[in-house]
Write an enzyme that holds these catalytic residues in place. Sequence first.
Site, short mmCIF file in Angstrom:
data_model
loop_
_atom_site.label_atom_id
_atom_site.label_comp_id
_atom_site.label_asym_id
_atom_site.label_seq_id
_atom_site.Cartn_x
_atom_site.Cartn_y
_atom_site.Cartn_z
CB SER A 1 90.65 61.94 56.48
OG SER A 1 90.69 62.38 57.83
CG PHE B 1 88.95 57.57 59.36
CD1 PHE B 1 88.30 58.64 58.79
CD2 PHE B 1 89.93 56.92 58.63
CE1 PHE B 1 88.63 59.08 57.50
CE2 PHE B 1 90.27 57.34 57.34
CZ PHE B 1 89.62 58.42 56.79
CG ASN C 1 88.15 64.95 53.26
OD1 ASN C 1 87.67 65.50 54.24
ND2 ASN C 1 88.31 63.64 53.18
CE LYS D 1 85.16 63.67 50.87
NZ LYS D 1 84.09 63.51 51.86
CG ASN E 1 91.26 64.95 61.08
OD1 ASN E 1 91.98 65.90 61.36
ND2 ASN E 1 90.02 65.09 60.61
CB THR E 2 94.23 58.86 59.41
OG1 THR E 2 92.91 58.66 59.95
CG2 THR E 2 95.02 57.57 59.55
CG ASN F 1 86.43 66.69 61.29
OD1 ASN F 1 86.97 65.61 61.53
ND2 ASN F 1 86.26 67.14 60.05
#
Length: 371
Positions: free
Chosen positions: A184, A125, A251, A222, A186-187, A121
């Site tokens: 994450s 967010f 994660n 996390k 993805n940011t 993925n």
Amino acid sequence: MVFSHISRLLSQPMVQNLSREALLKLDPEIAHRLTINAIKLGAVAPEELADPSFFETEIAGLTLKNPIGMAAGFDKNAEVPNQLCDIGFGFAEVGTLTPRAQEGNAKPRLFRVPEKQGVINRMGFNNEGHAAAYDRLTNKKQVGSTIGVNVGANKDSSDFVADYVEGVRLFAPVADYLTVNISSPNTPGLRDLQSGEALKRLLGEALHARAQASVRVPVFLKLAPDLDEKQMDEIVGVIKSVDLDGLIISNTTLGREQIAGSEHVDEAGGLSGKPLFNFSTQRLAQMRMRVGNDMPIIGVGGVHNAKSAIAKFAAGANAIQLYSALVFGGMEMLRDIKDGMAQKVRQDRLKNVSELTSTDVEGWATGKAHI
């Protein structure tokens, strides 16, 4: 428009019983929306049998009916946390939530790797923002549900740390625990907060905001699995100097070795699900060796059956979370894992499931253990 049509469809009994096989034929995001709506409408029945008393788990001052939670990412907007607890999860973590609503990254951004039971993925967010989730948690949280809130930062924020502080400040009075999610992939720039001075500032300000709340809510950090030995040492040096309650490991990973040759191997984003299990569990054990036995750790990453759940505890977890594996195994996987764990507790004549924790930390930390 599409989702309103889906909601109407879900009122039909045939679609309420939509099979896992049918969901896997749909676009992943549509299948996910269908699942959330089905749970809202009661299509997934509450658990009838109470958990055995030996499943009761104490972690960071919380009492869980069982140590198996729904990981963040499933219920991003706090739509169904009560129902998840009714279905049989010991706790549910909502989010990741950012101060302002944001669409996330461009679609397609969610990919199944069915032959490996993995998921990639790059959602970014996507969520409705703090206000919507706060309203739901304030007005609809039911007694007996243990709900964590996972907070993050808006992609276009000028100060990521300020966004986390805002999340802690807002949700501390209504959450059972908070998760500061800096892992994450993805940011852009978010994982930089896992390093020395940046992490020190983040935790210092976030925990100061927690201290000003009317109640002392536990705060977890996390982390990503893509950390080397030096980075882990640096993180432990910081967290031992602050009043952090626990860790969540881990994660998703940017690595692709586990799915080499698969169709979506070159898609950007984080890999989760079964392929992540051994890697994330090794990181969990390595962090357990560094922080000692007293710091609570929630293990997440690749749990897909009872054997893997038990192994996650053996590596040092005090509780675990699921998500990606449910895409392929369905909600019945939760019952299968519970049954297997109960059998293990009885077979080994243990008094409580907590006795499964840290029985093979060294084996997992050194890579000698695997499933």
